[in-house]
Write a protein that holds these residues in place. Structure first.
Motif, PDB file in Angstrom:
ATOM      1  N   LEU A 153       0.812  -1.378   8.624  1.00  0.00           N
ATOM      2  CA  LEU A 153       0.832  -2.956   8.646  1.00  0.00           C
ATOM      3  C   LEU A 153       0.661  -3.493   7.175  1.00  0.00           C
ATOM      4  CD1 LEU A 153       2.210  -4.289  11.011  1.00  0.00           C
ATOM      5  CD2 LEU A 153      -0.324  -5.097  11.355  1.00  0.00           C
ATOM      6  N   ASP A 154      -0.319  -3.074   6.741  1.00  0.00           N
ATOM      7  CA  ASP A 154      -0.662  -3.594   5.467  1.00  0.00           C
ATOM      8  C   ASP A 154       0.249  -3.280   4.314  1.00  0.00           C
ATOM      9  OD1 ASP A 154      -3.064  -4.744   6.495  1.00  0.00           O
ATOM     10  OD2 ASP A 154      -4.375  -2.969   5.891  1.00  0.00           O
ATOM     11  N   ALA A 155       0.658  -2.207   4.175  1.00  0.00           N
ATOM     12  CA  ALA A 155       1.919  -1.845   3.306  1.00  0.00           C
ATOM     13  C   ALA A 155       3.043  -2.702   3.437  1.00  0.00           C
ATOM     14  CB  ALA A 155       2.337  -0.262   3.630  1.00  0.00           C
ATOM     15  N   ALA A 156       3.618  -3.004   4.595  1.00  0.00           N
ATOM     16  CA  ALA A 156       4.503  -3.714   4.678  1.00  0.00           C
ATOM     17  C   ALA A 156       4.003  -5.239   4.301  1.00  0.00           C
ATOM     18  CB  ALA A 156       4.832  -3.943   6.176  1.00  0.00           C
ATOM     19  N   VAL A 157       3.234  -5.674   4.622  1.00  0.00           N
ATOM     20  CA  VAL A 157       2.665  -7.130   4.423  1.00  0.00           C
ATOM     21  C   VAL A 157       2.563  -7.218   2.829  1.00  0.00           C
ATOM     22  CG1 VAL A 157       0.669  -8.732   3.885  1.00  0.00           C
ATOM     23  CG2 VAL A 157       1.382  -7.568   6.364  1.00  0.00           C
ATOM     24  N   GLU A 158       2.403  -6.079   2.180  1.00  0.00           N
ATOM     25  CA  GLU A 158       2.204  -6.109   0.582  1.00  0.00           C
ATOM     26  C   GLU A 158       3.638  -6.047   0.244  1.00  0.00           C
ATOM     27  OE1 GLU A 158       0.068  -3.339  -3.107  1.00  0.00           O
ATOM     28  OE2 GLU A 158      -0.412  -2.874  -0.982  1.00  0.00           O
ATOM     29  N   ALA A 159       4.371  -5.191   0.521  1.00  0.00           N
ATOM     30  CA  ALA A 159       5.808  -5.191   0.304  1.00  0.00           C
ATOM     31  C   ALA A 159       6.389  -6.407   0.138  1.00  0.00           C
ATOM     32  CB  ALA A 159       6.525  -4.178   0.964  1.00  0.00           C
ATOM     33  N   ILE A 160       6.029  -7.358   1.488  1.00  0.00           N
ATOM     34  CA  ILE A 160       6.702  -8.459   1.339  1.00  0.00           C
ATOM     35  C   ILE A 160       6.225  -9.563   0.387  1.00  0.00           C
ATOM     36  CG2 ILE A 160       6.862 -10.664   3.040  1.00  0.00           C
ATOM     37  CD1 ILE A 160       6.986  -8.734   5.308  1.00  0.00           C
ATOM     38  N   GLY A 161       5.108  -9.485   0.244  1.00  0.00           N
ATOM     39  CA  GLY A 161       4.335 -10.330  -0.898  1.00  0.00           C
ATOM     40  C   GLY A 161       4.833 -11.891  -0.595  1.00  0.00           C
ATOM     41  N   TYR A 162       4.603 -12.084   0.374  1.00  0.00           N
ATOM     42  CA  TYR A 162       4.898 -13.571   0.793  1.00  0.00           C
ATOM     43  C   TYR A 162       3.669 -14.583   0.317  1.00  0.00           C
ATOM     44  CZ  TYR A 162       5.751 -17.776   3.713  1.00  0.00           C
ATOM     45  OH  TYR A 162       6.247 -18.975   4.189  1.00  0.00           O
ATOM     46  N   GLU A 163       4.198 -15.745  -0.113  1.00  0.00           N
ATOM     47  CA  GLU A 163       3.333 -16.531  -0.552  1.00  0.00           C
ATOM     48  C   GLU A 163       3.940 -18.062  -0.328  1.00  0.00           C
ATOM     49  OE1 GLU A 163       2.982 -16.789  -4.961  1.00  0.00           O
ATOM     50  OE2 GLU A 163       2.271 -14.541  -5.217  1.00  0.00           O
ATOM     51  N   PRO A 164       2.965 -18.448   0.675  1.00  0.00           N
ATOM     52  CA  PRO A 164       3.459 -19.797   1.132  1.00  0.00           C
ATOM     53  C   PRO A 164       3.592 -21.007  -0.012  1.00  0.00           C
ATOM     54  CG  PRO A 164       1.164 -19.303   1.701  1.00  0.00           C
ATOM     55  CD  PRO A 164       1.616 -18.286   1.048  1.00  0.00           C
ATOM     56  N   GLU A 165       4.457 -22.005   0.485  1.00  0.00           N
ATOM     57  CA  GLU A 165       4.902 -22.723  -0.356  1.00  0.00           C
ATOM     58  C   GLU A 165       3.444 -24.139  -0.121  1.00  0.00           C
ATOM     59  OE1 GLU A 165       8.200 -24.945  -0.041  1.00  0.00           O
ATOM     60  OE2 GLU A 165       9.584 -23.040  -0.350  1.00  0.00           O
ATOM     61  N   LEU A 166       2.818 -24.242  -1.413  1.00  0.00           N
ATOM     62  CA  LEU A 166       1.402 -25.315  -1.138  1.00  0.00           C
ATOM     63  C   LEU A 166       2.184 -26.700  -1.861  1.00  0.00           C
ATOM     64  CD1 LEU A 166      -1.070 -22.977  -3.131  1.00  0.00           C
ATOM     65  CD2 LEU A 166      -0.619 -23.261  -0.494  1.00  0.00           C
ATOM     66  N   PRO A 167       1.527 -27.797  -1.194  1.00  0.00           N
ATOM     67  CA  PRO A 167       1.731 -28.990  -1.471  1.00  0.00           C
ATOM     68  C   PRO A 167       1.844 -29.114  -3.373  1.00  0.00           C
ATOM     69  CG  PRO A 167       0.376 -28.976   0.343  1.00  0.00           C
ATOM     70  CD  PRO A 167       0.373 -27.564  -0.137  1.00  0.00           C
ATOM     71  N   PHE A 168       2.486 -30.131  -3.697  1.00  0.00           N
ATOM     72  CA  PHE A 168       2.569 -30.358  -5.154  1.00  0.00           C
ATOM     73  C   PHE A 168       0.999 -30.971  -5.527  1.00  0.00           C
ATOM     74  CE2 PHE A 168       3.140 -33.046  -8.908  1.00  0.00           C
ATOM     75  CZ  PHE A 168       3.619 -31.993  -9.726  1.00  0.00           C
ATOM     76  N   GLU A 169       0.392 -30.622  -6.373  1.00  0.00           N
ATOM     77  CA  GLU A 169      -0.646 -30.894  -6.835  1.00  0.00           C
ATOM     78  C   GLU A 169      -0.698 -31.509  -8.451  1.00  0.00           C
ATOM     79  OE1 GLU A 169      -3.946 -28.202  -6.282  1.00  0.00           O
ATOM     80  OE2 GLU A 169      -3.528 -28.014  -4.359  1.00  0.00           O
ATOM     81  N   GLU A 170      -1.174 -32.483  -8.762  1.00  0.00           N
ATOM     82  CA  GLU A 170      -1.149 -33.255 -10.043  1.00  0.00           C
ATOM     83  C   GLU A 170      -2.193 -32.593 -10.984  1.00  0.00           C
ATOM     84  OE1 GLU A 170       0.156 -37.243 -10.557  1.00  0.00           O
ATOM     85  OE2 GLU A 170       1.517 -37.223  -8.913  1.00  0.00           O
TER      86      GLU A 170
END
Length: 337
Positions: A320-337
């Motif tokens: 499971l960890d290998a799959a998660v690492e391969a996906i490399g998903y990074e959630p979109e974060l609200p824009f910060e000034e």
């Protein structure tokens, strides 16, 4: 899910009855020429608005529908015999276009006849209003088959179980009895959670798990990715195309012991076919039943990326960890000034 709130589409008869009965009530509330004008306006508005609402309730497949749902709809919707269309979605678009045409025509009829109901005698006004009603009914009857088809499409799509195409997704594939469902159940809260689609012989297994506060979706597809491409019918092949848009990582599970009923050579052929079709996402070959490695086909040694045993839990989290690492998903974060 974008189809779940689609309203029931009225039949032509229901819409005509609704429009004319409401118009009759509107006419009784007034008198003389004003009654005829009110009846025409009420009937035309009800017909035009209801037809327009049928169309606007549907998502724009080109801009609003994720490619997964676009392909899914195309796989599920059957083209009507009389339709001049290349696909189910194409047929639906054409029917929606016809209904929107009818909506506009209803307004045009109202605009054409309303001036005729002013500054005339009541008998002439009544005659013109009846002519307008006849034309309104004719317009609705012209799209009778389109309304029926749209409602059939709505019924076929609205109750589909929800798979969220925006969540990072792992798709599990491989021959039956290799341990796919057990793996999905083991790593998620999926026990008993299945999604029934009309193109699968069994319900699609669906579950979720979290890593670092990110929710991942994991999908098992019995009846689709447990057979070679040449053994799938057209609808199943199109459903697999939809899943291509869904998958962020593929796990092809093998049973090197052959206890699943399929020799390793056949399992590897299926793996290669899946890898060829899902070439744009990471594809890992997972050898299950590591606790029975003494029974493995010797040819398995160089064919897998990770080994595990769902039965004992050995390296399940590692896979499971290998799959998660391969996906490399990074959630979109609200824009910060």
């Amino acid at each position: 899910m974008i189809f779940e709130d689609l309203p029931t589409t009225p039949t032509s008869e229901e819409l005509i009855d609704k429009a004319f009965s409401r118009a009759a009530r509107a006419g009784k509330a007034k008198g003389g020429l004003e009654a005829q004008q009110s009846m025409l306006q009420t009937a035309a508005n009800i017909i035009s608005d209801n037809l327009e609402n049928v169309v606007t309730a549907w998502p724009d497949f080109e801009y609003d529908a994720h490619p997964f749902y676009y392909e899914l709809a195309d796989a599920i919707l059957e083209i009507p015999d009389a339709a001049d269309a290349d696909s189910g979605v194409d047929a639906l678009r054409k029917s929606l276009s016809e209904v929107m045409w009818a909506s506009r025509k209803a307004r045009e009829i109202h605009e054409e006849y309303q001036p005729k109901l002013r500054k005339t005698d009541i008998d002439t006004a009544r005659k013109h209003r009846k002519q307008a009603f006849a034309r309104l009914a004719d317009i609705v009857e012209q799209v009778e088959d389109d309304l029926l088809w749209i409602n059939e499409a709505r019924n076929a799509l609205r109750d589909l179980p929800e798979i969220n195409p925006d969540e990072p997704t792992i798709v599990v594939a491989g021959y039956p009895n290799v341990g796919k469902s057990s793996f999905v159940n083991d790593v998620t809260n999926a026990r008993g959670e299945t999604a029934s689609y009309p193109f699968t012989t069994k319900g699609i297994g669906l579950g979720h798990f979290e890593r670092d506060h990110i929710r991942y979706q994991i999908v098992d597809t019995p009846g689709l990715l447990d057979r070679k491409p040449e053994e799938r019918n057209q609808i199943e092949s199109q459903a697999v195309s939809a899943i291509e848009h869904l998958a962020d990582c593929m796990l092809v599970v093998l049973d090197p012991s052959g206890e699943c009923g399929y020799p390793l050579a056949s399992q590897l052929e299926l793996r290669d076919a899946i890898a060829a079709q899902f070439e744009d996402v990471p594809v890992f070959t997972i050898a299950n039943k590591a606790d029975r490695a003494d029974r493995w086909d010797a040819a398995a040694e160089d064919e897998y990326d990770h080994a595990m045993s769902v039965e004992t839990g050995e390296n399940v989290e590692g896979v499971l960890d290998a799959a998660v690492e391969a996906i490399g998903y990074e959630p979109e974060l609200p824009f910060e000034e």
